[in-house]
Enzyme design. Sequence first.
Site, PDB file in Angstrom:
ATOM      1  N   HIS A  56     -32.072  23.830   7.539  1.00  0.00           N
ATOM      2  CA  HIS A  56     -32.152  22.395   7.830  1.00  0.00           C
ATOM      3  C   HIS A  56     -32.278  22.178   9.336  1.00  0.00           C
ATOM      4  O   HIS A  56     -31.616  22.835  10.136  1.00  0.00           O
ATOM      5  CB  HIS A  56     -30.940  21.651   7.258  1.00  0.00           C
ATOM      6  CG  HIS A  56     -29.624  22.006   7.879  1.00  0.00           C
ATOM      7  ND1 HIS A  56     -29.120  21.351   8.987  1.00  0.00           N
ATOM      8  CD2 HIS A  56     -28.700  22.941   7.540  1.00  0.00           C
ATOM      9  CE1 HIS A  56     -27.943  21.858   9.299  1.00  0.00           C
ATOM     10  NE2 HIS A  56     -27.663  22.826   8.445  1.00  0.00           N
ATOM     11  N   ASP A 105     -26.039  25.893  13.669  1.00  0.00           N
ATOM     12  CA  ASP A 105     -26.017  25.013  12.505  1.00  0.00           C
ATOM     13  C   ASP A 105     -27.062  23.914  12.672  1.00  0.00           C
ATOM     14  O   ASP A 105     -26.727  22.800  13.032  1.00  0.00           O
ATOM     15  CB  ASP A 105     -24.625  24.413  12.335  1.00  0.00           C
ATOM     16  CG  ASP A 105     -24.504  23.576  11.079  1.00  0.00           C
ATOM     17  OD1 ASP A 105     -25.300  23.796  10.145  1.00  0.00           O
ATOM     18  OD2 ASP A 105     -23.625  22.691  11.020  1.00  0.00           O
ATOM     19  N   GLU A 127     -29.304  17.643   5.719  1.00  0.00           N
ATOM     20  CA  GLU A 127     -28.258  18.471   5.096  1.00  0.00           C
ATOM     21  C   GLU A 127     -26.867  18.042   5.522  1.00  0.00           C
ATOM     22  O   GLU A 127     -25.933  18.036   4.717  1.00  0.00           O
ATOM     23  CB  GLU A 127     -28.486  19.942   5.462  1.00  0.00           C
ATOM     24  CG  GLU A 127     -27.579  20.934   4.741  1.00  0.00           C
ATOM     25  CD  GLU A 127     -26.275  21.215   5.468  1.00  0.00           C
ATOM     26  OE1 GLU A 127     -25.424  21.911   4.893  1.00  0.00           O
ATOM     27  OE2 GLU A 127     -26.092  20.745   6.612  1.00  0.00           O
ATOM     28  N   GLU A 128     -26.711  17.681   6.792  1.00  0.00           N
ATOM     29  CA  GLU A 128     -25.373  17.445   7.330  1.00  0.00           C
ATOM     30  C   GLU A 128     -24.665  16.256   6.689  1.00  0.00           C
ATOM     31  O   GLU A 128     -23.440  16.236   6.606  1.00  0.00           O
ATOM     32  CB  GLU A 128     -25.455  17.232   8.850  1.00  0.00           C
ATOM     33  CG  GLU A 128     -25.883  18.455   9.635  1.00  0.00           C
ATOM     34  CD  GLU A 128     -24.839  19.569   9.610  1.00  0.00           C
ATOM     35  OE1 GLU A 128     -23.758  19.358   9.041  1.00  0.00           O
ATOM     36  OE2 GLU A 128     -25.115  20.644  10.157  1.00  0.00           O
ATOM     37  N   HIS A 188     -19.906  22.208  14.853  1.00  0.00           N
ATOM     38  CA  HIS A 188     -20.026  20.749  14.900  1.00  0.00           C
ATOM     39  C   HIS A 188     -19.528  20.159  16.226  1.00  0.00           C
ATOM     40  O   HIS A 188     -19.080  19.012  16.268  1.00  0.00           O
ATOM     41  CB  HIS A 188     -19.281  20.094  13.727  1.00  0.00           C
ATOM     42  CG  HIS A 188     -20.029  20.197  12.441  1.00  0.00           C
ATOM     43  ND1 HIS A 188     -19.596  19.580  11.272  1.00  0.00           N
ATOM     44  CD2 HIS A 188     -21.174  20.844  12.109  1.00  0.00           C
ATOM     45  CE1 HIS A 188     -20.443  19.862  10.292  1.00  0.00           C
ATOM     46  NE2 HIS A 188     -21.404  20.628  10.786  1.00  0.00           N
TER      47      HIS A 188
END
EC number: 3.4.-.-
Length: 992
Positions: free
Chosen positions: A174, A186, A220-221, A319
């Site tokens: 993603h 990520d 996605e997140e 994150h």
Amino acid sequence: MSPAMANPRVRKFNPIAFTPLPVTFITTIVYLAVLILVLVTYLVVPPAPTLEMSPKGVNLTEAWRDLQHLTEGFHPYNSRRNDDVHAWLLHRIEAIVRESASADGGPEVFVFDDNLSNLTYSNGGVSKSPIVGVYFESTNIIVYIRGSEDDPQNWWEWSNGKPKGKGGVLVNAHYDSVSTGYGATDDGMGVVSLLQLLRYFTTAGNKPRKGLVLLFNNGEEDYLNGARVYSQHAMSNFTHTFLNLEGAGAGGRACLFRSTDTEVTRFYKNAKHPFGSVLAGDGFKLGLIRSQTDYVVFNGVLGLRGLDVSFIAPRSRYHTDQDDARHTNVDSLWHMLSVAIGTTEGLVSYTGTDFDSKTTDQDKVNSGDGTLGIWFDIFGSAFAVFRLHTLFALSVTLLVIGPLVLFITSIALSKTDRMYLFSMSKSLGGASETVSLRGLRGLFRTPIILTVTTVIPIGLAYLLEKINPYIVHSSQFAVWSMMLSVWIFVAWFLARVADFFRPSALHRAYSYTWIFIVTWIMLVISTVYANQKGIAAGYFTFFYFAAVFLATWVSYLELFSLPRKGYYARQASRRQKRRSSSLSSRLLTPSADELPSDIGPNGAENVGDPDETDPTESTSLLRGQRTTFANYRTGGDDWVTEYTAEDEHVREASIFGHEQSWSWTLPRWTWILQLLLLAPIVIILVGQVGLLLTTAMSQIGSDGVSTFIVYLACALFSTLLFAPLLPFIHRFTYHVPTFLLLIFIGTLIYNLVAFPFSPANRLKIFFIQEVNLDDGTNKVSLTGIQPYLTDTINAIPSAAGQTANCTQGPFGSLVRCSWSGLPPRVVKEDPGNDQTMGPYTWISYNITRTVGKNEARIKVSGRNTRACKLKFDNPVADYRISGSAVDHRLPHTSRQGVAEIRLWSRTWENTWVVDVDWHSNPVNPGESKDGDEKQDVSKNELSGKVICLWSDNNESGVIPALDEVRLYAPAWVAISKSADGLVEASHDFIIQ
């Protein structure tokens, strides 16, 4: 007189004998060597190859530059930067495709910029709670590389077209990040790996046999939205297997997180540096890991079979603004890319039919049915994978055979009169005379030591949880060092004390017997879980028990080298009588201290042996043979063995300390065989599982989860890791245990008093700002753990002079504190005007109720955003989004009703049209989830909030409250998002 004659117990140095110096040295070297290899595997990432050594079609320099460009800013779905990333990806893909098209032998490549698919669905409900509905519009980029054996027709262009032949392979990553993270791991590394896969498989000579689909998914997140809406694209019917590339850490090695089955996992063996364990997958099954990845959509919704590969540590950077290119490296990028190349190449080259047979679920692709598997790496270089059913069968077999073999061996020892285990004494014929064997010495030593050495680390786990519960967040290895050092020291101390007062040559045999019993029970439990629940995380117990069984069997086989108990007893009795007769003829009777070393205080011989009677006038002229493991002969009752003084010295030199005299014929080298049978495999498998578990969980405290489970894991795995030392530890010299005692004292003090967080291992605090558009008020909320949350708020200037309102957080020990903060400036008159619009203009909405029915149409739009939501004080029964697709595989409502509808658009300032209907249920006043008082409305009315979200954090001054928190928060604090939006603005509504 020679030195040997002067001291009969002097023995020649034997470098492999079961004596203190060899035992201490060899055992320490073995443990250190294997432990260091395990640690290196976890801490050191294999170096990336040079440009010349890179695989054909791979350019790591290009990949790293792509990652740097991708992570120049925050790019969540609801940000302008996300659109820039989307356009940049299309440009990069087109450039790579053009290069491949100019070369001969390249495959056909099709690029789909999916700006048509949309979907309405829900989270499926949790227990009896209302569900959350979602409407999402796709901005996915899908690249199809046609395989040499694929259908040559463009079947996706036909109405209801379906692919022919075998299913293809999907590789997914993603390209959106969270609003507070740059997304290097990520999922930036996954995205640039997809770009390199595109380059690799479009290079001449690398053309795939089966079709390959590269999915650059967006969203996605926020709710795995991109993967869910992919289900509406034609390519979702073509792929049967998948590889999902993810990131839940910020570097290191990419770990095989979970897998659907054994058959697909075997392709991961093609990875150059495999890394991972089935333990992580079972963590999801047991609910220990709450976060999810696109894996659950590809497998659970579409029915694909595949793998989930992810970075897992450190979670303190996950994150946050430290998930950037600066805090990772090209070696980590290469590790993920090499895994992706090896696994994908195996999948697209597979010619079998394992992934193309029919499935029982007609709503899913025909990918066949796999079998549950077990998998783990060995030093990051080799990879083991086999079926869970195979392990179950082997476990049951070993559970039966292990005890049976030891039982048969024990019977054989008893038949040959050499079963010294559990033997207190030996009677001489039918007479009342008995000779002490002292065979029970050491019987209960091991369970006592094992219990104490397990209880003490568990006690330390409780102590840390009470005094400094979050120290493991930054000092995982200090905790490990404390647990391991105290375990070894306490085990050594207790074993040495026991050996001093009651020395026993059977210590090893008894220790292995007890460890055999404990591991047998462990394997029973693991086997039951594997059979009934499909849990494979206990796979290491099979190998542990197998090694323990072999080591225990060696101890039992050693007993065949001993003299027969009856023979030893007769010789001891004869010698005792002769010496008693000789002593009684003396004028003075010697004290106990004056007796020879082989005569006990009660007159019984301590070193009885077939070969040790003193020569007398009646002694035979022929000296008998020694009784050894290799040369043993049985004789009649009158057969007597005699030794010279030199033989007597050899015999005495073979007895260690004050252990039983019959033990002198025991082999002195077999302990090394036992050590090598057990220790390496235990360190490799148990050490791997322990490190993986604690590495993945060491920083869960910032999420509100109790850290006691981490300390408990360290305590229990310390016992599992060093239990193989118990048979030998009484032979250790004091040097290593004393050194470890000092290590324990130092690490204990450190773990109790050290501050648990640091700039390299920051505590995550979660941010959100909420604006009430009806009265213009706003509140800034930080969520975290106390007392560190209060320390952070006290450092914020805008919070000074205010009393923060603190309530219980959403999970565990989290606390949420709010205060009136700096107003956000997320909406402006126009891009060239810095003047901020009044908050009341940020959201436009209109509600129209259908006359005579509990139905209404809600139109909602937000300025400078493409994400809004509707929250209802009481759940609605159903809802519909104008122009949206629905999919029965992804139900959008349920019996519990819908409490919230989340709206996502690919278009900025879009207007959503939502139709809702609700049941005529009375509403009682009370407290809502966010603490606001519910409105008392009649049964035919519906109330709630219209909310819009702003997540773009790339420009300073747009969200001053967030800028302030980042500027003034302590250096050991990291700011992460608390919800989908950094700023949420709302209007209340009532439909009457």
